[in-house]
Scaffold this motif. Structure first.
Motif, PDB file in Angstrom:
ATOM      1  N   TRP A 118     -37.242   4.069  10.443  1.00 25.98           N
ATOM      2  CA  TRP A 118     -37.314   5.458  10.892  1.00 25.98           C
ATOM      3  C   TRP A 118     -36.863   6.410   9.782  1.00 25.98           C
ATOM      4  O   TRP A 118     -37.433   7.486   9.611  1.00 25.98           O
ATOM      5  CB  TRP A 118     -36.462   5.650  12.138  1.00 25.98           C
ATOM      6  N   ASP A 119     -35.874   5.997   9.008  1.00 27.79           N
ATOM      7  CA  ASP A 119     -35.413   6.830   7.886  1.00 27.79           C
ATOM      8  C   ASP A 119     -36.520   7.010   6.853  1.00 27.79           C
ATOM      9  O   ASP A 119     -36.679   8.102   6.283  1.00 27.79           O
ATOM     10  CB  ASP A 119     -34.185   6.209   7.221  1.00 27.79           C
TER      11      ASP A 119
ATOM     12  N   THR B 251     -38.935   9.704   8.334  1.00 32.88           N
ATOM     13  CA  THR B 251     -38.422  11.078   8.372  1.00 32.88           C
ATOM     14  C   THR B 251     -38.191  11.663   6.978  1.00 32.88           C
ATOM     15  O   THR B 251     -38.034  12.878   6.841  1.00 32.88           O
ATOM     16  CB  THR B 251     -37.116  11.150   9.183  1.00 32.88           C
ATOM     17  N   SER B 252     -38.188  10.819   5.956  1.00 33.63           N
ATOM     18  CA  SER B 252     -38.029  11.327   4.586  1.00 33.63           C
ATOM     19  C   SER B 252     -39.378  11.675   3.951  1.00 33.63           C
ATOM     20  O   SER B 252     -39.419  12.194   2.836  1.00 33.63           O
ATOM     21  CB  SER B 252     -37.315  10.290   3.716  1.00 33.63           C
TER      22      SER B 252
ATOM     23  N   GLY C 278     -40.177  14.486  12.880  1.00 29.53           N
ATOM     24  CA  GLY C 278     -39.130  14.424  11.872  1.00 29.53           C
ATOM     25  C   GLY C 278     -39.595  14.390  10.436  1.00 29.53           C
ATOM     26  O   GLY C 278     -38.785  14.526   9.502  1.00 29.53           O
ATOM     27  N   ALA C 279     -40.904  14.221  10.200  1.00 24.13           N
ATOM     28  CA  ALA C 279     -41.415  14.248   8.834  1.00 24.13           C
ATOM     29  C   ALA C 279     -41.641  15.699   8.407  1.00 24.13           C
ATOM     30  O   ALA C 279     -41.651  16.612   9.237  1.00 24.13           O
ATOM     31  CB  ALA C 279     -42.719  13.461   8.747  1.00 24.13           C
TER      32      ALA C 279
END
Length: 352
Positions: A176-177, A180-181, A198-199
């Motif tokens: 997930w990190d 989102t990055s 989150g992106a």
């Protein structure tokens, strides 16, 4: 009737319709209006596809050839690639006002005019197979709903094809990190979806996409699926093809000025409408076939790898997707009706 029986029945109907569509394409001969006039028409056509895009050749040039053949050359299409006459987001209005006789767009470019555009451009994580979307459009009446709303703006709406929208990324998404990055080139409803998930999603025109990816302005992008990425050269930079699809939808649309259409003889109007209906089935089928071929080529020649999203990432994206579905239903009574029809259909398929 069990779910399996319903699914088999739906697939049988889809396959039958697809066979009829392809048969019509193979058997069709030039048919023109039976009138005494030798008048000819030239339509300006503004595409949202760059000339390098596979759909510019396979969809737009195909339609040009078919219409010219079936009208004995009396209806000519003058093709213009993306940005040549109008910006992609201005094309719907230009066709609506009769400034252009025809155009190609993504439904998301007409979101201000068409309340169903968000659903048409593809609700994220709704469908799992191409045939399901084709059935929704043609058998359950969604295409007719789109045509009725577009007609209020003087536009005849015809979905070009159904296909998945899939991302390519420079580095694999393994958590997930990682997701989102990401900085991702997107557009329309998917841009909102990826941002809310989150992106960092932003719109970049197709003509600038390669350089944006190459320079690091974005880390990933979607431009159709395999064929789109390959034809735009994206695999030269981004070696990871992400699945499952962000959505499966009628992401490309051919729009025609009702005024221009009405100026043709009745027989020629029928030729145009029949050719557009046929195009849906021919291109939907052809696109899926070419997806397989091009993916194999990209894997062999360019080292492209499939990046399947981890299940926890898929689950979180689905949560965001459901919220987006609800917002689309609020756009109009039509949108609410279409969303209820969609949800009932997904329940029948066992997805909800």
């Amino acid at each position: 009737m069990s779910f399996l029986s319903r699914a088999r029945q739906a697939l049988t109907l889809y396959t039958s319709a697809l066979t009829l569509g392809v048969s019509a394409a193979l058997a069709a001969t030039p048919v023109v209006a039976q009138d005494d006039s030798e008048e000819t028409w030239t339509w300006k056509v503004q595409s949202h596809w760059p000339s390098s895009s596979s759909s510019y050749t396979d969809s737009l040039k195909r339609l040009k050839r078919v219409l010219e053949e079936r009208t004995d050359g009396r209806l000519q299409l003058e093709l213009h690639e993306a940005g040549a006459l109008f910006d992609a987001k201005e094309t719907f209005e230009a066709v609506s006002r009769g400034v252009l006789e025809m155009g190609t767009i993504s439904p998301q470019y007409a979101q201000d005019e068409i309340s169903l555009a968000g659903i048409a451009s593809g609700l994220p994580f709704a469908f799992r197979n191409v045939w399901e979307v084709a059935y929704f459009h043609k058998n359950l009446g969604f295409e007719q709903m789109l045509r009725e709303e577009a007609a209020e703006h003087g536009v005849y709406w015809a979905t070009d094809k159904v296909y998945p929208t899939e991302m390519v990324v420079k580095e694999p998404i393994e958590s997930w990190d990682d997701f989102t990055s990401m900085k991702i080139r997107s557009s329309g409803a998917l841009q909102s979806f990826l941002t809310e998930a989150g992106a960092a999603a932003s719109y970049i025109p197709g003509s600038e996409l390669y350089s944006a990816l190459d320079s690091g302005v974005v880390d990933g992008a979607h431009w159709g699926a395999v064929q789109g990425a390959y034809s735009m050269g994206l695999y030269e930079i981004a070696k990871y093809h992400v699945r499952p699809a962000l959505n499966i939808a009628g992401t490309d649309v051919i729009i025609v000025s009702q005024k221009a259409l009405g100026e043709l003889p009745d027989g020629m109007q029928k030729v145009v409408k029949n050719a557009l209906d046929e195009q849906f089935w021919v291109r939907t089928n052809e696109y899926q076939y070419k997806e397989r071929l091009v993916l194999a080529k990209a894997q062999k020649e360019l080292g492209v790898k499939i990046n399947t999203l981890p299940q926890n990432v898929q689950d979180k994206l689905m949560e965001t997707a459901r919220d987006l579905w609800a917002k689309e239903a609020e756009r109009s009574d039509r949108a609410e009706k279409a969303m209820e029809m969609l949800k009932d259909y997904l329940r029948d398929l066992g997805y909800l």
